[in-house]
Design a protein around this motif. Structure first.
Motif, PDB file in Angstrom:
ATOM      1  N   SER A 143       0.796  -1.234   0.000  1.00 21.87           N
ATOM      2  CA  SER A 143       0.000   0.000   0.000  1.00 21.87           C
ATOM      3  C   SER A 143       0.823   1.276   0.000  1.00 21.87           C
ATOM      4  CB  SER A 143      -0.928   0.019   1.231  1.00 21.87           C
ATOM      5  OG  SER A 143      -0.170  -0.083   2.425  1.00 21.87           O
ATOM      6  N   GLY A 144       2.150   1.188   0.092  1.00 19.21           N
ATOM      7  CA  GLY A 144       2.966   2.395   0.100  1.00 19.21           C
ATOM      8  C   GLY A 144       3.128   2.973  -1.291  1.00 19.21           C
ATOM      9  N   GLY A 145       3.683   4.191  -1.349  1.00 15.38           N
ATOM     10  CA  GLY A 145       3.865   4.862  -2.621  1.00 15.38           C
ATOM     11  C   GLY A 145       5.313   4.865  -3.069  1.00 15.38           C
ATOM     12  N   LEU A 146       5.684   5.892  -3.810  1.00 17.96           N
ATOM     13  CA  LEU A 146       7.058   6.048  -4.237  1.00 17.96           C
ATOM     14  C   LEU A 146       7.925   6.528  -3.079  1.00 17.96           C
ATOM     15  CD1 LEU A 146       5.756   5.821  -7.071  1.00 17.96           C
ATOM     16  CD2 LEU A 146       7.275   7.682  -7.811  1.00 17.96           C
ATOM     17  N   THR A 147       9.126   6.008  -2.990  1.00 21.03           N
ATOM     18  CA  THR A 147      10.101   6.525  -2.039  1.00 21.03           C
ATOM     19  C   THR A 147      10.786   7.745  -2.658  1.00 21.03           C
ATOM     20  OG1 THR A 147      11.922   5.208  -2.908  1.00 21.03           O
ATOM     21  CG2 THR A 147      10.506   4.168  -1.240  1.00 21.03           C
ATOM     22  N   PRO A 148      11.552   8.515  -1.862  1.00 26.83           N
ATOM     23  CA  PRO A 148      12.334   9.598  -2.480  1.00 26.83           C
ATOM     24  C   PRO A 148      13.238   9.098  -3.598  1.00 26.83           C
ATOM     25  CG  PRO A 148      12.250   9.892  -0.105  1.00 26.83           C
ATOM     26  CD  PRO A 148      11.607   8.559  -0.385  1.00 26.83           C
ATOM     27  N   ALA A 149      13.827   7.911  -3.407  1.00 25.76           N
ATOM     28  CA  ALA A 149      14.658   7.339  -4.471  1.00 25.76           C
ATOM     29  C   ALA A 149      13.823   7.012  -5.706  1.00 25.76           C
ATOM     30  CB  ALA A 149      15.361   6.075  -3.972  1.00 25.76           C
ATOM     31  N   GLY A 150      12.576   6.598  -5.493  1.00 24.08           N
ATOM     32  CA  GLY A 150      11.696   6.303  -6.615  1.00 24.08           C
ATOM     33  C   GLY A 150      11.332   7.546  -7.393  1.00 24.08           C
ATOM     34  N   ARG A 151      11.120   8.642  -6.691  1.00 25.50           N
ATOM     35  CA  ARG A 151      10.834   9.895  -7.391  1.00 25.50           C
ATOM     36  C   ARG A 151      12.028  10.328  -8.230  1.00 25.50           C
ATOM     37  NH1 ARG A 151       8.079  10.340  -2.462  1.00 25.50           N
ATOM     38  NH2 ARG A 151       5.866  10.898  -2.698  1.00 25.50           N
ATOM     39  N   ARG A 152      13.215  10.194  -7.662  1.00 19.87           N
ATOM     40  CA  ARG A 152      14.422  10.555  -8.421  1.00 19.87           C
ATOM     41  C   ARG A 152      14.600   9.637  -9.625  1.00 19.87           C
ATOM     42  NH1 ARG A 152      16.357  11.222  -3.069  1.00 19.87           N
ATOM     43  NH2 ARG A 152      17.362   9.160  -3.107  1.00 19.87           N
ATOM     44  N   LEU A 153      14.302   8.349  -9.439  1.00 18.99           N
ATOM     45  CA  LEU A 153      14.433   7.408 -10.546  1.00 18.99           C
ATOM     46  C   LEU A 153      13.456   7.742 -11.668  1.00 18.99           C
ATOM     47  CD1 LEU A 153      15.834   4.826 -11.593  1.00 18.99           C
ATOM     48  CD2 LEU A 153      13.956   3.522 -10.562  1.00 18.99           C
ATOM     49  N   ALA A 154      12.231   8.099 -11.313  1.00 23.09           N
ATOM     50  CA  ALA A 154      11.238   8.459 -12.329  1.00 23.09           C
ATOM     51  C   ALA A 154      11.711   9.674 -13.126  1.00 23.09           C
ATOM     52  CB  ALA A 154       9.895   8.744 -11.672  1.00 23.09           C
ATOM     53  N   LEU A 169       2.379  -1.070 -10.152  1.00 22.12           N
ATOM     54  CA  LEU A 169       2.487  -0.134  -9.036  1.00 22.12           C
ATOM     55  C   LEU A 169       1.282  -0.247  -8.101  1.00 22.12           C
ATOM     56  CD1 LEU A 169       3.753   3.340 -10.307  1.00 22.12           C
ATOM     57  CD2 LEU A 169       4.757   1.944  -8.492  1.00 22.12           C
ATOM     58  N   SER A 170       1.517   0.069  -6.828  1.00 20.60           N
ATOM     59  CA  SER A 170       0.422   0.218  -5.884  1.00 20.60           C
ATOM     60  C   SER A 170      -0.419   1.431  -6.261  1.00 20.60           C
ATOM     61  CB  SER A 170       0.973   0.413  -4.473  1.00 20.60           C
ATOM     62  OG  SER A 170       1.675   1.651  -4.398  1.00 20.60           O
ATOM     63  N   ASP A 171      -1.622   1.525  -5.695  1.00 20.25           N
ATOM     64  CA  ASP A 171      -2.471   2.688  -5.948  1.00 20.25           C
ATOM     65  C   ASP A 171      -1.764   3.975  -5.528  1.00 20.25           C
ATOM     66  OD1 ASP A 171      -4.415   1.014  -6.904  1.00 20.25           O
ATOM     67  OD2 ASP A 171      -5.715   1.153  -5.137  1.00 20.25           O
ATOM     68  N   ALA A 172      -1.137   3.948  -4.356  1.00 24.06           N
ATOM     69  CA  ALA A 172      -0.448   5.145  -3.881  1.00 24.06           C
ATOM     70  C   ALA A 172       0.731   5.490  -4.782  1.00 24.06           C
ATOM     71  CB  ALA A 172       0.028   4.950  -2.440  1.00 24.06           C
ATOM     72  N   GLY A 173       1.442   4.463  -5.240  1.00 21.54           N
ATOM     73  CA  GLY A 173       2.572   4.703  -6.127  1.00 21.54           C
ATOM     74  C   GLY A 173       2.150   5.288  -7.451  1.00 21.54           C
ATOM     75  N   LEU A 174       1.038   4.797  -7.999  1.00 22.21           N
ATOM     76  CA  LEU A 174       0.539   5.341  -9.255  1.00 22.21           C
ATOM     77  C   LEU A 174       0.166   6.813  -9.079  1.00 22.21           C
ATOM     78  CD1 LEU A 174      -1.835   3.516 -11.699  1.00 22.21           C
ATOM     79  CD2 LEU A 174      -2.132   5.927 -11.227  1.00 22.21           C
ATOM     80  N   ALA A 175      -0.514   7.125  -7.970  1.00 25.88           N
ATOM     81  CA  ALA A 175      -0.884   8.521  -7.719  1.00 25.88           C
ATOM     82  C   ALA A 175       0.357   9.393  -7.559  1.00 25.88           C
ATOM     83  CB  ALA A 175      -1.763   8.613  -6.470  1.00 25.88           C
ATOM     84  N   ASP A 176       1.366   8.897  -6.837  1.00 25.65           N
ATOM     85  CA  ASP A 176       2.604   9.656  -6.662  1.00 25.65           C
ATOM     86  C   ASP A 176       3.283   9.916  -8.003  1.00 25.65           C
ATOM     87  OD1 ASP A 176       2.263   9.686  -3.926  1.00 25.65           O
ATOM     88  OD2 ASP A 176       3.703   8.072  -3.535  1.00 25.65           O
ATOM     89  N   LEU A 177       3.311   8.912  -8.842  1.00 23.72           N
ATOM     90  CA  LEU A 177       3.993   9.044 -10.133  1.00 23.72           C
ATOM     91  C   LEU A 177       3.282  10.056 -11.019  1.00 23.72           C
ATOM     92  CD1 LEU A 177       6.212   8.098 -12.065  1.00 23.72           C
ATOM     93  CD2 LEU A 177       4.668   6.289 -12.830  1.00 23.72           C
ATOM     94  N   LEU A 178       1.959   9.959 -11.121  1.00 25.63           N
ATOM     95  CA  LEU A 178       1.231  10.898 -11.966  1.00 25.63           C
ATOM     96  C   LEU A 178       1.329  12.320 -11.436  1.00 25.63           C
ATOM     97  CD1 LEU A 178      -1.970   8.886 -12.959  1.00 25.63           C
ATOM     98  CD2 LEU A 178       0.203   9.089 -14.161  1.00 25.63           C
TER      99      LEU A 178
END
Length: 337
Positions: A143-154, A169-178
């Protein structure tokens, strides 16, 4: 009918078969299979099976790319497409274009600095996770989202010229990415949660957001993702998901994700006691089942032009926009909107 496929575990399968001593898989198996079905482009995913995690993730990913390179050299009817121009050149020459993806960033071992290396090896689409958790994000089982490292990777992926795949991706991760904005996104092999209520599928709200971003959603024909409760009509299930995706995200969104698991699963070494999960079974008999799917869509009133868009036009349009040199300008972080 021409076809383009947004997800196939092709490099992963080739690697496993090479480890077992097989060769000429593209030439002897996939070329006749794809020609018969009209497949002219495929997104081949580097997928590291959990049996290789974590220590062997990087070597397994490199082995998959090496296996693909060997097979491409053996079978010139296929061509790796790393730019929009290479995609069109392959199609114009009658070759089958292969776009390289990475399904889960586990091979990076938490180091975004390795991503440019994979870009130079041809990877053009990146999924941050598979089903579980890594250094960059939670997969759909969590259920978690993107980590700070994930945001940098994106952001790194978009700056290089990669599209980001949200299918696991999790729901939270998809929302973070968009919410990051940035470059192109797609869901290469996901269905509609409103029809088949599993967390790997997309909600109507997610479909609408992806449609607004110019994404494509590749409908998946694996049973547990596509089978609607109480039905026993595989073609009907796939038609329902394609029609619902179009209704929620727009007619330019649905494409063929397929994820034809039967070929990859046949290459995975299993103990004699292994019994497959019936839910993992494919609804289509193979790529040859695409002809029946086209007929089923026509029977449900989908116009020929829209069937053509679903089968090849939408995905090819997305790839032409999102690959380096395409109209989206994604090689400099441009948006599809």
């Amino acid at each position: 009918m021409r076809a383009a496929v947004a997800h196939a575990d092709l490099p992963a399968e080739l690697h496993l078969r090479h480890r077992a001593g097989e060769r000429h898989i593209l030439r002897d198996a996939y070329l006749p299979r794809f020609r018969a079905a009209g497949v002219e482009a495929v997104v081949g995913a580097v997928f590291v099976h959990p049996m290789f995690l974590p220590e062997a993730a990087l070597s397994a990913a490199l082995g998959q790319i090496a296996a693909l390179e060997e097979e491409l050299a053996d079978c010139p009817a296929f061509a790796l497409a790393t730019t929009a121009a290479e995609l069109d050149a392959a199609l114009d020459a009658g070759r089958i274009a292969v776009v390289l993806a990475m399904e889960g960033a586990e091979p990076l071992r938490g180091e975004a600095a390795l991503l440019p290396v994979f870009f130079r090896l041809g990877v053009r689409i990146l999924g941050l996770t598979w089903n579980g958790r890594n250094a960059f994000a939670d997969g759909c089982a969590l259920s978690g989202g993107l980590t700070p490292a994930g945001r940098r990777l994106a952001e790194t992926a978009w700056s290089l010229g990669m599209a980001l795949d949200v299918s696991h991706l999790s729901d939270a991760g998809l929302a973070d990415l968009l919410a990051l904005g940035g470059g192109p996104v797609l869901a290469s092999h996901s269905n509609c949660r409103a029809l088949t209520g599993v967390r790997r599928n997309l909600t109507d709200g997610q479909l609408a957001l992806l449609g607004s971003r110019g994404a494509v959603v590749g409908v998946n024909q694996v049973g547990f993702l596509a089978r609607r409760p109480g039905t026993d009509d595989g073609l009907g299930d796939l038609c329902a998901h394609l029609l619902h995706t179009a209704a929620m995200a727009g007619p330019g969104c649905p494409c063929l994700g397929l994820d034809m698991g039967q070929y990859y699963e046949a290459a995975v070494p299993r103990p004699r006691s292994y019994r497959p999960d019936p839910g993992d079974a494919d609804l289509l008999p193979g790529y040859e089942g695409l002809a029946g799917l086209a007929e089923a869509l026509a029977d449900r009133g989908m116009p020929p032009a829209q069937i053509a868009a679903v089968f090849h036009g939408n995905l090819l349009s997305f790839l032409r926009r999102s690959l380096p040199g395409g109209s989206s300008g994604c090689s400099t972080g441009g948006s599809l909107v």
